[in-house]
Design a protein around this motif. Structure first.
Motif, PDB file in Angstrom:
ATOM      1  N   LEU A 157       2.169  -3.374   5.543  1.00 56.57           N
ATOM      2  CA  LEU A 157       1.362  -2.707   6.568  1.00 56.57           C
ATOM      3  C   LEU A 157       0.297  -1.792   5.976  1.00 56.57           C
ATOM      4  O   LEU A 157      -0.368  -1.063   6.699  1.00 56.57           O
ATOM      5  N   ALA A 158       0.139  -1.825   4.646  1.00 54.81           N
ATOM      6  CA  ALA A 158      -0.852  -0.963   3.998  1.00 54.81           C
ATOM      7  C   ALA A 158      -2.263  -1.350   4.436  1.00 54.81           C
ATOM      8  O   ALA A 158      -2.545  -2.525   4.714  1.00 54.81           O
ATOM      9  N   PRO A 159      -3.195  -0.361   4.488  1.00 54.65           N
ATOM     10  CA  PRO A 159      -4.600  -0.668   4.809  1.00 54.65           C
ATOM     11  C   PRO A 159      -5.164  -1.649   3.788  1.00 54.65           C
ATOM     12  O   PRO A 159      -4.900  -1.531   2.592  1.00 54.65           O
ATOM     13  N   THR A 160      -5.945  -2.611   4.248  1.00 61.06           N
ATOM     14  CA  THR A 160      -6.469  -3.642   3.354  1.00 61.06           C
ATOM     15  C   THR A 160      -7.974  -3.811   3.513  1.00 61.06           C
ATOM     16  O   THR A 160      -8.550  -3.473   4.545  1.00 61.06           O
ATOM     17  N   THR A 161      -8.593  -4.338   2.472  1.00 60.45           N
ATOM     18  CA  THR A 161     -10.008  -4.694   2.514  1.00 60.45           C
ATOM     19  C   THR A 161     -10.228  -5.821   1.518  1.00 60.45           C
ATOM     20  O   THR A 161      -9.308  -6.194   0.775  1.00 60.45           O
ATOM     21  N   MET A 184     -16.152   5.563  -7.270  1.00 59.94           N
ATOM     22  CA  MET A 184     -16.327   4.562  -6.210  1.00 59.94           C
ATOM     23  C   MET A 184     -15.154   4.685  -5.251  1.00 59.94           C
ATOM     24  O   MET A 184     -13.999   4.772  -5.684  1.00 59.94           O
ATOM     25  N   LYS A 185     -15.440   4.713  -3.953  1.00 61.05           N
ATOM     26  CA  LYS A 185     -14.383   4.879  -2.960  1.00 61.05           C
ATOM     27  C   LYS A 185     -14.047   3.535  -2.322  1.00 61.05           C
ATOM     28  O   LYS A 185     -14.924   2.849  -1.795  1.00 61.05           O
ATOM     29  N   ILE A 186     -12.780   3.162  -2.395  1.00 63.85           N
ATOM     30  CA  ILE A 186     -12.274   1.948  -1.733  1.00 63.85           C
ATOM     31  C   ILE A 186     -11.181   2.391  -0.771  1.00 63.85           C
ATOM     32  O   ILE A 186     -10.200   3.002  -1.188  1.00 63.85           O
ATOM     33  N   ILE A 187     -11.367   2.098   0.499  1.00 64.71           N
ATOM     34  CA  ILE A 187     -10.514   2.598   1.580  1.00 64.71           C
ATOM     35  C   ILE A 187     -10.521   4.131   1.493  1.00 64.71           C
ATOM     36  O   ILE A 187     -11.554   4.736   1.777  1.00 64.71           O
ATOM     37  N   ASP A 188      -9.418   4.775   1.095  1.00 70.25           N
ATOM     38  CA  ASP A 188      -9.406   6.241   0.970  1.00 70.25           C
ATOM     39  C   ASP A 188      -9.210   6.694  -0.468  1.00 70.25           C
ATOM     40  O   ASP A 188      -8.957   7.871  -0.716  1.00 70.25           O
ATOM     41  N   THR A 189      -9.304   5.775  -1.414  1.00 67.68           N
ATOM     42  CA  THR A 189      -8.997   6.099  -2.806  1.00 67.68           C
ATOM     43  C   THR A 189     -10.249   6.005  -3.672  1.00 67.68           C
ATOM     44  O   THR A 189     -11.020   5.048  -3.564  1.00 67.68           O
ATOM     45  N   GLU A 190     -10.439   7.020  -4.526  1.00 71.78           N
ATOM     46  CA  GLU A 190     -11.567   7.010  -5.455  1.00 71.78           C
ATOM     47  C   GLU A 190     -11.124   6.533  -6.830  1.00 71.78           C
ATOM     48  O   GLU A 190     -10.077   6.958  -7.328  1.00 71.78           O
ATOM     49  N   ILE A 191     -11.921   5.656  -7.436  1.00 68.36           N
ATOM     50  CA  ILE A 191     -11.645   5.197  -8.799  1.00 68.36           C
ATOM     51  C   ILE A 191     -12.908   5.390  -9.648  1.00 68.36           C
ATOM     52  O   ILE A 191     -14.011   5.509  -9.107  1.00 68.36           O
ATOM     53  N   MET A 242      -1.250   7.154  -1.301  1.00 67.69           N
ATOM     54  CA  MET A 242      -2.564   7.722  -1.025  1.00 67.69           C
ATOM     55  C   MET A 242      -3.604   7.386  -2.091  1.00 67.69           C
ATOM     56  O   MET A 242      -4.792   7.430  -1.845  1.00 67.69           O
ATOM     57  N   ASP A 243      -3.166   7.052  -3.286  1.00 63.51           N
ATOM     58  CA  ASP A 243      -4.127   6.858  -4.368  1.00 63.51           C
ATOM     59  C   ASP A 243      -3.839   5.621  -5.206  1.00 63.51           C
ATOM     60  O   ASP A 243      -4.202   5.562  -6.379  1.00 63.51           O
ATOM     61  N   THR A 244      -3.211   4.638  -4.618  1.00 59.56           N
ATOM     62  CA  THR A 244      -2.865   3.427  -5.358  1.00 59.56           C
ATOM     63  C   THR A 244      -3.493   2.214  -4.688  1.00 59.56           C
ATOM     64  O   THR A 244      -3.198   1.918  -3.524  1.00 59.56           O
ATOM     65  N   LEU A 245      -4.377   1.530  -5.421  1.00 64.78           N
ATOM     66  CA  LEU A 245      -5.025   0.319  -4.923  1.00 64.78           C
ATOM     67  C   LEU A 245      -4.456  -0.885  -5.663  1.00 64.78           C
ATOM     68  O   LEU A 245      -4.489  -0.932  -6.897  1.00 64.78           O
ATOM     69  N   ILE A 246      -3.929  -1.844  -4.915  1.00 62.29           N
ATOM     70  CA  ILE A 246      -3.376  -3.062  -5.501  1.00 62.29           C
ATOM     71  C   ILE A 246      -4.269  -4.234  -5.113  1.00 62.29           C
ATOM     72  O   ILE A 246      -4.528  -4.460  -3.936  1.00 62.29           O
ATOM     73  N   GLY A 247      -4.746  -4.955  -6.127  1.00 59.44           N
ATOM     74  CA  GLY A 247      -5.615  -6.099  -5.869  1.00 59.44           C
ATOM     75  C   GLY A 247      -4.917  -7.414  -6.152  1.00 59.44           C
ATOM     76  O   GLY A 247      -4.086  -7.512  -7.052  1.00 59.44           O
ATOM     77  N   ALA A 264      -2.102 -16.225 -18.935  1.00 53.76           N
ATOM     78  CA  ALA A 264      -3.502 -15.868 -18.726  1.00 53.76           C
ATOM     79  C   ALA A 264      -3.786 -15.390 -17.309  1.00 53.76           C
ATOM     80  O   ALA A 264      -4.930 -15.040 -16.996  1.00 53.76           O
ATOM     81  N   VAL A 265      -2.774 -15.386 -16.452  1.00 52.71           N
ATOM     82  CA  VAL A 265      -2.971 -14.977 -15.056  1.00 52.71           C
ATOM     83  C   VAL A 265      -1.857 -14.029 -14.631  1.00 52.71           C
ATOM     84  O   VAL A 265      -0.804 -13.956 -15.265  1.00 52.71           O
ATOM     85  N   ARG A 266      -2.123 -13.300 -13.573  1.00 50.96           N
ATOM     86  CA  ARG A 266      -1.070 -12.538 -12.913  1.00 50.96           C
ATOM     87  C   ARG A 266      -1.404 -12.446 -11.431  1.00 50.96           C
ATOM     88  O   ARG A 266      -2.569 -12.582 -11.040  1.00 50.96           O
ATOM     89  N   SER A 267      -0.398 -12.243 -10.604  1.00 53.32           N
ATOM     90  CA  SER A 267      -0.581 -12.349  -9.156  1.00 53.32           C
ATOM     91  C   SER A 267      -1.233 -11.116  -8.547  1.00 53.32           C
ATOM     92  O   SER A 267      -1.974 -11.210  -7.571  1.00 53.32           O
ATOM     93  N   HIS A 268      -0.967  -9.929  -9.094  1.00 53.46           N
ATOM     94  CA  HIS A 268      -1.559  -8.707  -8.549  1.00 53.46           C
ATOM     95  C   HIS A 268      -1.626  -7.646  -9.647  1.00 53.46           C
ATOM     96  O   HIS A 268      -0.938  -7.742 -10.655  1.00 53.46           O
ATOM     97  N   LYS A 269      -2.457  -6.633  -9.413  1.00 54.30           N
ATOM     98  CA  LYS A 269      -2.636  -5.583 -10.407  1.00 54.30           C
ATOM     99  C   LYS A 269      -3.209  -4.337  -9.744  1.00 54.30           C
ATOM    100  O   LYS A 269      -4.050  -4.440  -8.851  1.00 54.30           O
ATOM    101  N   ARG A 270      -2.730  -3.176 -10.194  1.00 55.55           N
ATOM    102  CA  ARG A 270      -3.296  -1.914  -9.701  1.00 55.55           C
ATOM    103  C   ARG A 270      -4.708  -1.753 -10.263  1.00 55.55           C
ATOM    104  O   ARG A 270      -4.944  -1.926 -11.456  1.00 55.55           O
ATOM    105  N   ILE A 271      -5.655  -1.382  -9.401  1.00 53.18           N
ATOM    106  CA  ILE A 271      -7.054  -1.209  -9.807  1.00 53.18           C
ATOM    107  C   ILE A 271      -7.296   0.265 -10.138  1.00 53.18           C
ATOM    108  O   ILE A 271      -7.070   1.149  -9.302  1.00 53.18           O
ATOM    109  N   THR A 272      -7.768   0.535 -11.364  1.00 50.85           N
ATOM    110  CA  THR A 272      -8.046   1.913 -11.757  1.00 50.85           C
ATOM    111  C   THR A 272      -9.469   2.110 -12.273  1.00 50.85           C
ATOM    112  O   THR A 272      -9.915   3.242 -12.437  1.00 50.85           O
ATOM    113  N   LEU A 273     -10.186   1.028 -12.533  1.00 51.82           N
ATOM    114  CA  LEU A 273     -11.536   1.136 -13.086  1.00 51.82           C
ATOM    115  C   LEU A 273     -12.428   0.061 -12.482  1.00 51.82           C
ATOM    116  O   LEU A 273     -12.015  -1.093 -12.344  1.00 51.82           O
TER     117      LEU A 273
END
Length: 312
Positions: A131-135, A251-258, A186-191, A219-228
């Motif tokens: 149910l997390a906010p998505t974009t 840069m602000k994505i949803i409510d999190t700045e990276i 509040m500050d974790t973006l998963i892509g 050489a692949v992975r299904s998801h990763k936390r975005i920090t940069l």
């Protein structure tokens, strides 16, 4: 369209359906879970009916102390039009009055063998993720030395080609072209990548390639936390680019700045190496080592020493 329905959690946690089968497709709109102890005691003024209701040993044993009429009334009050489901933990015996009320009002009643607190924790984590906010952002996501790097830029600037070079250098592709991002906490973006294009890269002139088939599962992975975020743009002679790295853009994505870096693209620049070093430098900064600040401090010391020499 609802992201999660009651049937989803029943399938996910292998719950036993006891009653209220007609309501299995009710939507779940929040990750909060209610343990309706006060409600079972008779206080319904602030009953959060829209949440999953979780009954443990405390609630079930308390129900045994009530007379038949009162127990039936309170269990009926638990079952509303918006209640997505009621779950009994520890494989406890479900009160017959609850099954009757659930069938009457189409509220699914399920049972789990897990302990109440443990199940509550697992269910909360699952619902918060779903149910997390998505974009969605146009770009490429690569795992470089453990740093989730989102590469953005206009179409044709070379994002996918750079990602291919990074994969060849041993890093891992998460998503190409479209990156689905959800905000957890509040500050974790998963892509992650949309299912349709997972593990695929589009290279102009070459077409679509399957990275996992060509380079292997590593050489692949299904998801990763975005920090940069690294934004690629065509070199503009009139623009002043940061040459020291002291100014940190966000840069602000949803409510999190990276952290965001802008890298100019021109012939002869090895973008993959530049991005690789940027990721390593970002890790160093998080560990407290800032090369730009160290250089500035050394420069200040040299200037101060020169001033002292002039005064002498």
């Amino acid at each position: 369209m609802a992201k999660v329905r009651t049937k989803d959690i029943m399938d996910k946690f292998h719950l036993e359906l006891v009653g209220g089968e007609e309501g299995l497709h009710r939507p779940i709109t929040m990750s909060d879970i209610s343990r309706p102890g006060l409600e079972i005691a008779g206080y319904f003024d602030y009953y959060p009916a829209e949440r999953i209701q979780l009954l443990g040993k405390t609630e079930i044993t308390f129900l045994d102390l009530l007379d038949d009429a009162e127990r039936k009334r309170r269990l009926e009050s638990l079952c509303t039009d918006i209640t997505p489901g009621i779950i009994i933990s520890r494989e406890l015996e479900v009160p017959p009055d609850l099954i009757d009320a659930a069938n009457r009002y189409d509220v699914p009643v399920m049972r789990s063998p897990m302990k109440t607190t443990r199940f509550s924790s697992h269910l909360t984590n699952y619902l918060e993720s779903k149910l997390a906010p998505t974009t969605a952002i146009h770009g490429v996501l690569v795992d470089i030395y453990g740093v989730g790097v989102l590469i953005t830029g206009k179409s044709g600037v070379g994002k996918s080609e750079t990602a291919l070079e990074l994969v060849k250098r041993g890093h891992r592709l998460v998503a190409d072209d479209c990156v689905e991002i959800r905000q957890e906490d509040m500050d974790t973006l998963i892509g992650n990548s949309p299912d349709l294009i997972e593990h695929l890269l589009e290279i102009r002139g070459l077409g679509i390639i399957n990275v996992m088939t060509l380079f292997g599962a590593g050489a692949v992975r299904s998801h990763k936390r975005i920090t940069l975020c690294i934004n690629l743009e065509l070199w503009d002679k009139a623009k002043q680019y940061d040459r020291l790295g002291l100014d940190e853009e966000k840069m602000k994505i949803i409510d999190t700045e990276i952290t965001k870096l802008t890298v100019p693209v021109r012939p002869g620049r090895n973008l993959a190496v530049i991005i690789e070093v940027a990721a390593m430098n970002f890790r160093l900064k998080r560990m407290g080592v800032n090369a730009a600040e160290q250089f500035t401090n050394r420069l200040s010391d040299v200037i101060e020493d020169g001033d002292h020499d002039d005064m002498d």
